[in-house]
Scaffold this motif. Structure first.
Motif, PDB file in Angstrom:
ATOM      1  N   HIS A  80     -26.669 -27.312  41.866  1.00 31.48           N
ATOM      2  CA  HIS A  80     -25.442 -27.026  41.135  1.00 31.48           C
ATOM      3  C   HIS A  80     -25.145 -25.528  41.039  1.00 31.48           C
ATOM      4  O   HIS A  80     -24.040 -25.130  40.648  1.00 31.48           O
ATOM      5  CB  HIS A  80     -25.490 -27.640  39.727  1.00 31.48           C
TER       6      HIS A  80
ATOM      7  N   PRO B 265     -20.954 -26.710  35.094  1.00 34.41           N
ATOM      8  CA  PRO B 265     -21.426 -26.641  36.487  1.00 34.41           C
ATOM      9  C   PRO B 265     -22.276 -27.838  36.898  1.00 34.41           C
ATOM     10  O   PRO B 265     -22.272 -28.226  38.073  1.00 34.41           O
ATOM     11  CB  PRO B 265     -22.249 -25.343  36.519  1.00 34.41           C
ATOM     12  N   LYS B 266     -23.000 -28.433  35.943  1.00 32.78           N
ATOM     13  CA  LYS B 266     -23.835 -29.599  36.247  1.00 32.78           C
ATOM     14  C   LYS B 266     -23.047 -30.900  36.214  1.00 32.78           C
ATOM     15  O   LYS B 266     -23.228 -31.766  37.068  1.00 32.78           O
ATOM     16  CB  LYS B 266     -24.997 -29.693  35.240  1.00 32.78           C
TER      17      LYS B 266
ATOM     18  N   PRO C 133     -19.707 -30.336  39.144  1.00 36.75           N
ATOM     19  CA  PRO C 133     -20.041 -29.260  40.090  1.00 36.75           C
ATOM     20  C   PRO C 133     -18.939 -28.972  41.107  1.00 36.75           C
ATOM     21  O   PRO C 133     -18.675 -27.807  41.412  1.00 36.75           O
ATOM     22  CB  PRO C 133     -21.315 -29.765  40.774  1.00 36.75           C
TER      23      PRO C 133
END
Length: 246
Positions: free
Chosen positions: A212, A48-49, A52
């Motif tokens: 994020h 997710p980071k 994203p």
């Protein structure tokens, strides 16, 4: 005799060195395996980071389709082979193009331009956010924009237009927009009432989260919203000709 003893001693020495070497190799391999597993898990957790846009796009598309399938099977009592895939296609197209792509452009790219404190505010701790007046004001503006401009003036018209496009009752894009907006006008009071009850409180949470996490959180809440829309607005109405043929 002496030569025989020397040979045995050398053989024993080589055997001892071999065992000694293996005793170190095994723990090293186990440690390497543990490190590899930890590294893989860490990489997955960081998706997710690190990615994203791609992550939230996949979530938006998958959950939108899944929410409609759940409604068709659990709420409407259909068997899997009875699922209306054309109706599900509405949610796949809408989830990918609008929720995944357009909303990212709006709520990340454009919000960053319109609300300059967004990035800085998102990195603060919750206690620090409560003291950041400028950041709180911008977050409140984001909420107001979403429930006053975005959802009623963009989201719903686009949803109803996409529904007309997927149903393919006409090949004229003007008809898709006209028929979609006409149906939205007929359902507007009920749609907007449900929208403000869910997205008002949800937005208050979303726009104070780290960047994020914001879109995945929105898509999580949107699962339940999509289930509601699928149940109340998802079915494709038959034309008069189709009813007569049936």
């Amino acid at each position: 005799m002496l030569s025989s003893y020397r040979s045995k001693a050398m053989a024993l020495s080589r055997l001892s060195m071999s065992s000694f070497s293996k005793s170190f190799v095994k723990p090293q391999n186990a440690s390497s395996t543990r490190f590899s597993s930890t590294s893989t898990g860490s990489s997955l957790a960081n998706i997710p980071k690190t990615h994203p846009f791609a992550f939230q796009l996949a979530v938006a598309t998958g959950k939108t389709s899944a929410a409609d399938i759940v409604v068709q099977v659990a709420a409407e009592g259909k068997k899997f082979n009875e699922i209306d895939w054309k109706r599900n296609g509405i949610f796949v197209v809408f989830g990918f193009a609008y929720l995944g792509c357009f909303q990212w452009w709006l709520m990340v790219t454009k919000y960053r331009q319109w609300f300059p404190t967004m990035d800085r505010f998102a990195k603060l701790s919750f206690a620090q956010k409560l003291k950041d007046t400028a950041g709180l004001i911008d977050a409140a503006k984001m909420v107001v924009f979403d429930v006053v401009v975005h959802l009623p003036m963009i989201y719903f018209p686009v949803y109803y237009t996409v529904k007309e496009f997927v149903s393919m009752k006409s090949y004229n894009p003007i008809d898709w927009v006209k028929d979609g907006c006409t149906k939205y006008a007929g359902n507007m009071k009920e749609d907007l009432s449900a929208m403000i009850k869910l997205w008002g409180p949800s937005d208050c949470v979303q726009f104070v989260l780290p960047l994020h996490i914001r879109m995945p959180f929105r898509h999580l809440v949107s699962f339940f919203w999509t289930a509601y829309v699928s149940f109340t607005r998802g079915a494709i109405e038959e034309t008069d000709e189709e009813k007569e043929a049936a």
